[in-house]
Design a protein around this motif. Structure first.
Motif, mmCIF file in Angstrom:
data_model
loop_
_atom_site.group_PDB
_atom_site.id
_atom_site.type_symbol
_atom_site.label_atom_id
_atom_site.label_comp_id
_atom_site.label_asym_id
_atom_site.label_seq_id
_atom_site.Cartn_x
_atom_site.Cartn_y
_atom_site.Cartn_z
ATOM 1 N N GLY A 169 3.065 6.528 4.107
ATOM 2 C CA GLY A 169 3.636 7.833 4.430
ATOM 3 C C GLY A 169 2.898 8.501 5.575
ATOM 4 N N CYS A 170 2.957 9.825 5.606
ATOM 5 C CA CYS A 170 2.287 10.577 6.676
ATOM 6 C C CYS A 170 1.501 11.725 6.038
ATOM 7 N N THR B 120 3.971 17.079 10.664
ATOM 8 C CA THR B 120 3.348 15.919 10.019
ATOM 9 C C THR B 120 2.663 15.082 11.095
ATOM 10 N N SER B 121 1.770 14.234 10.635
ATOM 11 C CA SER B 121 1.057 13.369 11.557
ATOM 12 C C SER B 121 0.883 12.007 10.896
ATOM 13 N N SER B 122 0.457 11.043 11.685
ATOM 14 C CA SER B 122 0.277 9.702 11.119
ATOM 15 C C SER B 122 -0.848 9.709 10.085
ATOM 16 N N LEU C 222 0.844 -1.199 0.000
ATOM 17 C CA LEU C 222 0.000 0.000 0.000
ATOM 18 C C LEU C 222 0.878 1.248 0.000
ATOM 19 N N GLY C 223 0.788 2.031 -1.076
ATOM 20 C CA GLY C 223 1.558 3.274 -1.154
ATOM 21 C C GLY C 223 2.704 3.180 -2.143
ATOM 22 N N ALA D 55 5.467 -2.978 7.770
ATOM 23 C CA ALA D 55 5.354 -1.526 7.542
ATOM 24 C C ALA D 55 6.741 -0.910 7.402
ATOM 25 N N LEU D 56 6.805 0.207 6.678
ATOM 26 C CA LEU D 56 8.092 0.885 6.452
ATOM 27 C C LEU D 56 7.867 2.362 6.149
ATOM 28 N N GLY D 57 8.941 3.088 6.059
ATOM 29 C CA GLY D 57 8.861 4.506 5.683
ATOM 30 C C GLY D 57 8.290 5.372 6.800
#
Ligand SMILES: Cc1cc2nc3c(=O)[nH]c(=O)nc-3n(C[C@H](O)[C@H](O)[C@H](O)COP(=O)(O)OP(=O)(O)OC[C@H]3O[C@@H](n4cnc5c(N)ncnc54)[C@H](O)[C@@H]3O)c2cc1C
Length: 464
Positions: free
Chosen positions: A112-113, A267-269, A9-10, A301-303
């Motif tokens: 991402g965020c 930034t936020s989740s 995803l992403g 999960a990553l990034g």
């Protein structure tokens, strides 16, 4: 044996590079699908160059289908929900936003965020953000629109507000954006006879003592000095308190008469991550050093949406250079987990940090050594040009930069409105509806000699 289904995803630095590793592995036992809401990969380190007209809009993006050509499927759509118990995701796409349910054996979160406005009054409605390609286009248009309006005789009472641009956040995105928009505005100004350099105000509001804290005090203060020499007003130890339609209030009590606030300060989740019943740290997914979520087999999960331990008691920083490398390790770990092999922890030490701060000046820290000035700017360009995916885009960017040596920055607006047309049968030609804009242009052009100016700025106006 059925294939192992992997959903990524992403399509940012983390997701794309994980998919790329599967593409390279060409493993027939896996069916890998990358889902992303845009059909392109955005190279964020060069985003400010689009906002400042150094680079053409499409040159810093790559169609994902041109990168993942054979073994990884791509699906353009917005992931709306994830059902971890039943192992499927719901994705909306198409003109009518219909949904698909897609099943998986392994899922990778690389979403991402998002920008955080911290509930500051007026910010959500009025701030210009700097995260997506659309943001850079909006900002570029805004700058040019304001020059056009401020340059007219009737703009007297709004001129100061129109020509005042405030950037909040002295991190990489804020500093690079400030430096580059300051250059664009200064380059364009000579073409507006009513405007003078001293009318222009660019401010950088930063909560710390010095900007670019990631690069340390010496380079941070150097950056502040350089920006100040070029007319940028730096406001250290200050935050934005409130924003109205033409005023920005700072925590030190200052009220700035301006229509434009560029917000790069938080930034936020990702909202989708917030909805998941998975372990989190600072609202990001808490993963192991191998990037799986313990107790949840098949969830990775990553990034920027993940907190990955760095083996020194901290976490990997949210940068492109980390996310892309995490992608490679994560893809190999999924393959290893399916085969029952040992997983590898993600280990990476930042090689260097570079920022371009305008007017062919940069700052960089590489292997602990500080660089500044032209050499750092040249390093910034060289490193990021090499990192930009695909030869075609590298050449296009290199060409843009080369032409930049000979010509001034372009300040045409990207308009997205539909061209004027009418829907009136009484005035329509037999062939259909008349396009008014075309008629007007044709009439103007009849018998007219074109007298287009050659390149090179006219002299600066001395009075308004
Ligand atoms: C202006 C700017 C400049 C930067 N400069 C640098 C730099 O110079 N060097 C550096 O190392 N880092 C830089 N960064 C940070 C870097 O861009 C991030 O750390 C990196 O992009 C994180 O990668 P990611 O894959 O986690 O997230 P992203 O790259 O943000 O990718 C997230 C992806 O998920 C997609 N997505 C989100 N929600 C959905 C959904 N619901 N459905 C489907 N798809 C979805 C998005 O469209 C996007 O493709 C910069 C960031 C910004 C904003």
């Amino acid at each position: 044996m059925s294939k192992t289904r992997v959903l990524i995803l992403g399509g940012g630095f983390g997701g794309l590079y994980a998919a790329l590793e599967f593409e390279k592995r060409h493993d027939p036992d896996f069916e890998v699908t990358l889902i992303s809401q845009e059909n392109f990969f955005l190279f964020t380190p060069m985003l400010h160059e689009v906002a400042a007209s150094d680079l053409d809009v499409t040159h810093i993006v790559n169609p994902i289908r041109r990168i993942l050509r054979k073994h990884v499927r791509f699906f353009e759509g917005e992931v709306q929900s994830v059902n971890l118990a039943e192992r499927h995701v719901v994705v909306a796409h198409g003109l009518n936003r219909h949904t698909h349910s897609m099943e998986y054996d392994h899922i990778v979160f690389g979403l991402g965020c998002v920008t955080n406005f911290y509930d500051i009054s007026g910010l959500l409605e009025r701030a210009v953000t700097m995260k997506s390609l659309g943001d850079a286009i909006v900002l570029r248009n805004r700058l040019i629109e304001h020059l056009e309006e401020a340059g007219t005789d009737c703009a007297e009472k709004d001129r100061a507000a129109l020509l005042t641009f405030v950037v909040a956040g002295g991190g990489f995105a804020g500093v690079e954006t400030t430096g580059s928009i300051n250059d664009l505005l200064k380059d364009a100004l000579p073409y507006y006879p009513n405007l003078k350099t001293e009318m222009l105000r660019v401010l950088l509001v930063h909560p710390g003592d010095f900007v670019l804290p990631e690069l340390g005090e010496e380079l941070g203060r150097y950056t502040g000095r350089k920006l100040a020499e070029r007319g940028v007003e730096i406001r250290p130890n200050t935050k934005v308190k409130a924003v109205t339609s033409r005023e920005i209030e700072l925590t030190d009590g200052t009220r700035i008469d301006s229509f434009t606030l560029v917000w790069t300060a938080g930034t936020s989740s990702h909202p989708l991550i917030d909805q998941l019943d998975l372990p989190k740290e600072h609202n990001r997914l808490k993963v192991s050093a191998e990037m799986d979520i313990r107790g949840h087999p098949g969830v990775w999960a990553l990034g920027d949406c993940a907190m990955i331990p760095d083996q020194q008691g901290g976490y990997q920083p949210p940068t492109a250079q980390h996310a892309s490398r995490e992608g490679k390790v994560l893809a190999n770990n999924i393959a290893a987990s399916v085969r029952g092999d040992a997983l590898k922890p993600f280990r990476f030490k930042t090689v260097g940090l570079l920022a371009s701060i305008g007017r062919r000046t940069g700052v960089a820290r590489i292997f602990g050594i500080n660089f500044s000035g032209f050499i750092a700017w040249w390093l910034w360009r060289t490193v990021y040009l090499l990192k930009l995916p695909r030869l075609e885009k590298k050449l296009r960017v290199a060409l843009d930069w080369t032409l930049d040596l000979f010509f001034t920055k372009d300040f045409v607006q990207y308009l997205h409105e539909r061209s004027p047309a009418i829907d009136d049968t009484s005035t329509a030609h037999a062939s259909g509806t008349v396009n008014e804009a075309f008629c007007v242009c044709s009439e103007l052009n009849q018998g007219e000699e074109t007298d287009l100016p050659q390149d090179g700025p006219p002299p600066l106006a001395t009075k308004t």
